[in-house]
Design a protein around this motif. Structure first.
Motif, PDB file in Angstrom:
ATOM      1  N   ILE A  35       0.793  -1.027   0.118  1.00 11.28           N
ATOM      2  CA  ILE A  35       0.117  -0.052  -0.078  1.00 11.28           C
ATOM      3  C   ILE A  35       0.842   1.336  -0.045  1.00 11.28           C
ATOM      4  O   ILE A  35       0.665   2.169  -0.831  1.00 11.28           O
ATOM      5  CB  ILE A  35      -0.957   0.094   1.172  1.00 11.28           C
ATOM      6  N   ARG A  36       1.873   1.147   0.821  1.00 12.05           N
ATOM      7  CA  ARG A  36       2.856   2.444   0.835  1.00 12.05           C
ATOM      8  C   ARG A  36       3.941   2.491  -0.207  1.00 12.05           C
ATOM      9  O   ARG A  36       4.240   3.728  -0.189  1.00 12.05           O
ATOM     10  CB  ARG A  36       3.586   2.356   2.324  1.00 12.05           C
ATOM     11  N   HIS A  37       3.939   1.662  -1.012  1.00 11.79           N
ATOM     12  CA  HIS A  37       4.850   1.891  -2.098  1.00 11.79           C
ATOM     13  C   HIS A  37       4.287   1.840  -3.838  1.00 11.79           C
ATOM     14  O   HIS A  37       4.004   0.436  -4.122  1.00 11.79           O
ATOM     15  CB  HIS A  37       5.988   0.814  -2.039  1.00 11.79           C
ATOM     16  N   PRO A  38       3.846   3.042  -4.191  1.00  8.55           N
ATOM     17  CA  PRO A  38       2.947   2.943  -5.354  1.00  8.55           C
ATOM     18  C   PRO A  38       3.617   2.298  -6.816  1.00  8.55           C
ATOM     19  O   PRO A  38       3.117   1.787  -7.690  1.00  8.55           O
ATOM     20  CB  PRO A  38       2.706   4.297  -5.839  1.00  8.55           C
ATOM     21  N   PHE A  39       4.923   2.157  -6.665  1.00  9.39           N
ATOM     22  CA  PHE A  39       5.771   1.698  -7.648  1.00  9.39           C
ATOM     23  C   PHE A  39       5.378   0.036  -8.026  1.00  9.39           C
ATOM     24  O   PHE A  39       5.621  -0.019  -8.994  1.00  9.39           O
ATOM     25  CB  PHE A  39       7.267   1.683  -7.595  1.00  9.39           C
ATOM     26  N   LEU A  40       4.889  -0.399  -6.721  1.00  8.68           N
ATOM     27  CA  LEU A  40       4.397  -1.772  -6.786  1.00  8.68           C
ATOM     28  C   LEU A  40       3.157  -2.004  -7.706  1.00  8.68           C
ATOM     29  O   LEU A  40       2.420  -2.975  -8.052  1.00  8.68           O
ATOM     30  CB  LEU A  40       4.305  -2.609  -5.669  1.00  8.68           C
ATOM     31  N   TYR A  41       2.153  -0.572  -7.647  1.00 10.80           N
ATOM     32  CA  TYR A  41       0.909  -0.832  -8.356  1.00 10.80           C
ATOM     33  C   TYR A  41       0.637  -1.550  -9.770  1.00 10.80           C
ATOM     34  O   TYR A  41      -0.368  -1.975  -9.901  1.00 10.80           O
ATOM     35  CB  TYR A  41       0.081   0.368  -8.135  1.00 10.80           C
ATOM     36  N   PRO A  42       1.537  -1.042 -10.488  1.00 11.12           N
ATOM     37  CA  PRO A  42       1.512  -1.566 -11.908  1.00 11.12           C
ATOM     38  C   PRO A  42       1.475  -2.979 -11.910  1.00 11.12           C
ATOM     39  O   PRO A  42       0.695  -3.717 -12.971  1.00 11.12           O
ATOM     40  CB  PRO A  42       2.424  -0.955 -12.847  1.00 11.12           C
ATOM     41  N   LEU A  43       2.276  -3.617 -11.346  1.00  8.28           N
ATOM     42  CA  LEU A  43       2.449  -5.197 -11.308  1.00  8.28           C
ATOM     43  C   LEU A  43       0.915  -5.702 -10.978  1.00  8.28           C
ATOM     44  O   LEU A  43       0.548  -7.057 -11.363  1.00  8.28           O
ATOM     45  CB  LEU A  43       3.360  -5.697 -10.217  1.00  8.28           C
ATOM     46  N   LEU A  44       0.431  -4.920  -9.921  1.00  9.30           N
ATOM     47  CA  LEU A  44      -1.049  -5.437  -9.564  1.00  9.30           C
ATOM     48  C   LEU A  44      -1.910  -5.434 -10.710  1.00  9.30           C
ATOM     49  O   LEU A  44      -2.828  -6.167 -10.879  1.00  9.30           O
ATOM     50  CB  LEU A  44      -1.391  -5.008  -8.088  1.00  9.30           C
ATOM     51  N   ARG A  45      -1.978  -3.891 -11.026  1.00 12.65           N
ATOM     52  CA  ARG A  45      -2.994  -3.690 -12.197  1.00 12.65           C
ATOM     53  C   ARG A  45      -2.953  -4.468 -13.300  1.00 12.65           C
ATOM     54  O   ARG A  45      -4.054  -4.965 -13.962  1.00 12.65           O
ATOM     55  CB  ARG A  45      -2.696  -2.350 -12.560  1.00 12.65           C
TER      56      ARG A  45
END
Length: 280
Positions: A35-45
């Motif tokens: 949650i605290r590290h948005p750079f991981l979000y593309p991997l989830l999307r």
């Protein structure tokens, strides 16, 4: 007062630190880290929609076709608890099916990227660079990840683990204690697989890997149990599989700190000259 603490186990000497570093917390830490590290979000999307659709399809069919028959059977042994244990049984079956399909076809590469990105972000880029290209000029750890130079697998396909999972499912037939037994025994087997990538980065042999796990088997069991509990949450099993990969990497960061500190201490001991009295 070191002299007073010398006789105590490490966890009792510093209980707050021991609790904060408990292995069962790392799957939960992975959620907050994600949650605290948005750079991981593309991997989830990239995986969210197929993950959601697959989980919804599998769980809907399992609950529609198998839940009531299994509750009816469990009611013979469990009485009113059959409704709860039946839900755990179906969720366990669903988690196994979804994990098998998704890990086999979609998500393992993403888990490797999550794991490696966390290590890079925590300062272990040299550790990761031994098995994949890194472009440290990029803006965030995920974009810095290049192509692997060695086979990169987060958790290998294990037919034995799947067979054991199926054979352990009937434990849910045991009233009250059956479901916790199922979770812990499954966690016992699954826990070490979350560090398969770590073992490969260390270039462990099979013997070294087994010895490493054996010394930490209880901690791996608790890690695997909590990770399994998260994956049993309907529709979010693959989301928590990704956050657990982040948690397993955070645990690796702590393990590497201790391993490297130990190596530094050993090196210092070898460098320091042996003391001897001057008899002249």
């Amino acid at each position: 007062m070191p002299s007073q603490q010398r006789g105590f186990p490490r966890g009792l000497a510093n209980p707050a630190k021991a609790v904060a570093g408990a292995s069962w917390l790392y799957p939960l830490k992975g959620i907050f880290y994600f949650i605290r590290h948005p750079f991981l979000y593309p991997l989830l999307r990239a995986r969210l929609l197929p993950c959601f659709i697959l989980s919804l399809f599998v769980l809907t069919n399992l609950f529609f076709w198998t839940y009531l028959p299994q509750v009816a059977f469990l009611a013979i042994f469990h009485g009113p608890l059959a409704w709860v244990n039946g839900a755990f049984l179906v969720l366990g079956e669903g988690a196994a099916i979804v994990a098998l399909l998704f890990e086999a076809f979609f998500v393992d590469e993403t888990l490797v990227d999550v794991f490696d990105a966390v290590l890079v972000n925590e300062g272990l880029e040299n550790f990761v660079a031994g098995s994949r290209l890194l472009n440290l000029d990029e803006s965030d750890p995920v974009r810095q990840l290049g192509k692997p130079t060695k086979p990169a697998v987060y958790s290998p396909f294990s037919l034995r683990q799947i067979v054991e999972f199926i054979f352990l499912l009937p434990l849910n037939l045991i009233p009250i204690a059956g479901t916790p037994m199922f979770l812990v025994l499954t966690g016992y087997r699954a826990g070490p697989f979350h560090h398969w990538r770590y073992f490969k980065l260390l270039e462990f042999s099979k013997k070294e890997r087994k010895a490493f796990v054996k010394r930490r088997q209880l901690r791996y069991t608790w890690f695997g149990t909590v990770a399994l509990l998260l994956q049993l949450i309907p529709l979010f099993s693959m989301l928590f599989l990704m956050t657990t990969a982040a948690g397993s990497a955070l645990w690796v960061v702590k393990l590497e700190e201790k391993r490297r500190a130990h190596q530094a201490n050993e090196s210092n001991r070898q460098v320091l000259p042996q003391y001897a009295d001057d008899i002249v």
